[in-house]
Design a protein around this motif. Sequence first.
Motif, short mmCIF file in Angstrom:
data_model
loop_
_atom_site.label_atom_id
_atom_site.label_comp_id
_atom_site.label_asym_id
_atom_site.label_seq_id
_atom_site.Cartn_x
_atom_site.Cartn_y
_atom_site.Cartn_z
N LYS A 199 0.84 -1.21 0.00
CA LYS A 199 0.00 0.00 0.00
C LYS A 199 0.87 1.26 0.00
O LYS A 199 0.57 2.23 -0.70
N VAL A 200 1.94 1.23 0.79
CA VAL A 200 2.85 2.38 0.86
C VAL A 200 3.50 2.63 -0.51
O VAL A 200 3.67 3.77 -0.94
N ASN A 205 -2.99 4.53 -4.95
CA ASN A 205 -4.01 4.00 -4.04
C ASN A 205 -4.80 5.09 -3.31
O ASN A 205 -5.64 4.80 -2.47
N LEU A 207 -3.86 7.33 -1.10
CA LEU A 207 -3.44 7.72 0.24
C LEU A 207 -2.85 9.13 0.24
O LEU A 207 -2.17 9.53 -0.71
N THR A 208 -3.12 9.87 1.29
CA THR A 208 -2.46 11.17 1.45
C THR A 208 -1.02 10.94 1.93
O THR A 208 -0.67 9.83 2.36
N GLU A 211 -1.10 9.81 5.51
CA GLU A 211 -1.52 8.42 5.66
C GLU A 211 -0.41 7.47 5.23
O GLU A 211 -0.17 6.44 5.88
N ARG A 212 0.27 7.82 4.14
CA ARG A 212 1.35 6.97 3.66
C ARG A 212 2.49 6.94 4.69
O ARG A 212 3.09 5.89 4.95
N LEU A 215 1.46 4.78 7.71
CA LEU A 215 1.56 3.35 7.37
C LEU A 215 3.01 2.89 7.35
O LEU A 215 3.35 1.81 7.85
#
Length: 386
Positions: A199-200, A205, A207-208, A211-212, A215
């Motif tokens: 996800k990172v 995806n 993500l801000t 958020e990244r 994570l």
Amino acid sequence: MRINTLVPDTEGDLAWPPFGQDKRSVVAVGNFDGVHRGHQAVLKRTVDLAKSYGCESVAVVFDPRPTVVRKYAQEHDGAELPLGEFYPDPYALTDIGTRLDLIEKLGLDRALVIRYSMAFGAKSYQYFLGQLVGKIGMRNIVLGRDSRMGAGRAGDPKSIDSIAQATRMFEVDVVDDRGPGEVRVPLVNTPEAAEIMDKVNDPDNGLTKAERRALSKSVPNHLARVWSSTYVRYLLSHGHVEQAADILGRPHEVNGRVVGGKQRGRTLGFPTANVAKDVAGFMPADGVYAGWLTDVDPETGEERRYPSAISIGTKITFGEPEARVLEAYAVPPLDADGNPEWLDLYDHHVRVEFVRFLRPQVQFDGADELVAELKRNVEQTKEICK
């Protein structure tokens, strides 16, 4: 391509092969494990420069990988890995034979395979550069952007270029071999950690940045180049063979010898080649894959290539959860009457290429359910490899 193997003496010194008094060379140095697109960029530049200067293009390759030699020394009170002794390297993407084949295909004139030792690794990069200039007439050295060599990995491109500028004995050519940036790889490679890092690493995806970042901090990790053996290894360990192939520039492969098994696959209608002897190459995650099997006839050396449904894992459906094995069902060609040919692969050396992940290993309720799934996997393989 001419190949010379150089074995350091107890002091780490090498007996270099004769290159001719007036012979000049352009040199690339490295492990080249996997010979991925970053390695290819360095090696192709070496070939191009050598042709432009009328020199010999030379790849200096270390084998075994330095990591393996250092691991052996740690486990044996600093001792050297004995010459000729087998020591497993399950993390090597490619064995030395495959590496040399791939390097030769890029057009190199010569490969010098240095049998890496602790004594050799203790030599400074300044000493090694002097040997390359004095013994094989190095005119240019081609380096990747993050190259390191010598004791303590102290020889980076900037340091090496400083010596080149000061001595005027050789020139440095630096190739940007890093590919499209960097990714984060978990320090502990669990499925849960990998899911978070995927996800990172995914730029699409949604993500801000915050958020990244959050994570990324939730799992201990490190940065790796996209074009790197480390990242290819990580991808393969989670079955991402298509992404690995994009970095390698070809499907990942392993090779080994076919041995006899319990012939359970034959009784199910899917006779498989059990690749279980002298297996070389990094084994991807357990699962079923579509790919290719190349059969090398032991007597003639003739090669035949078949679409194959490949299984890696344990035989949990039949209560054999201990041994991890690779089995490949090579889809046979049809004879003149439309019947499948019989493929006798026993004791043949084969290469197995991984094209696409089909499914994880699962435990079936019985043979009938397994056969139905195998049929589906074979049809998927035919379509993918068509």
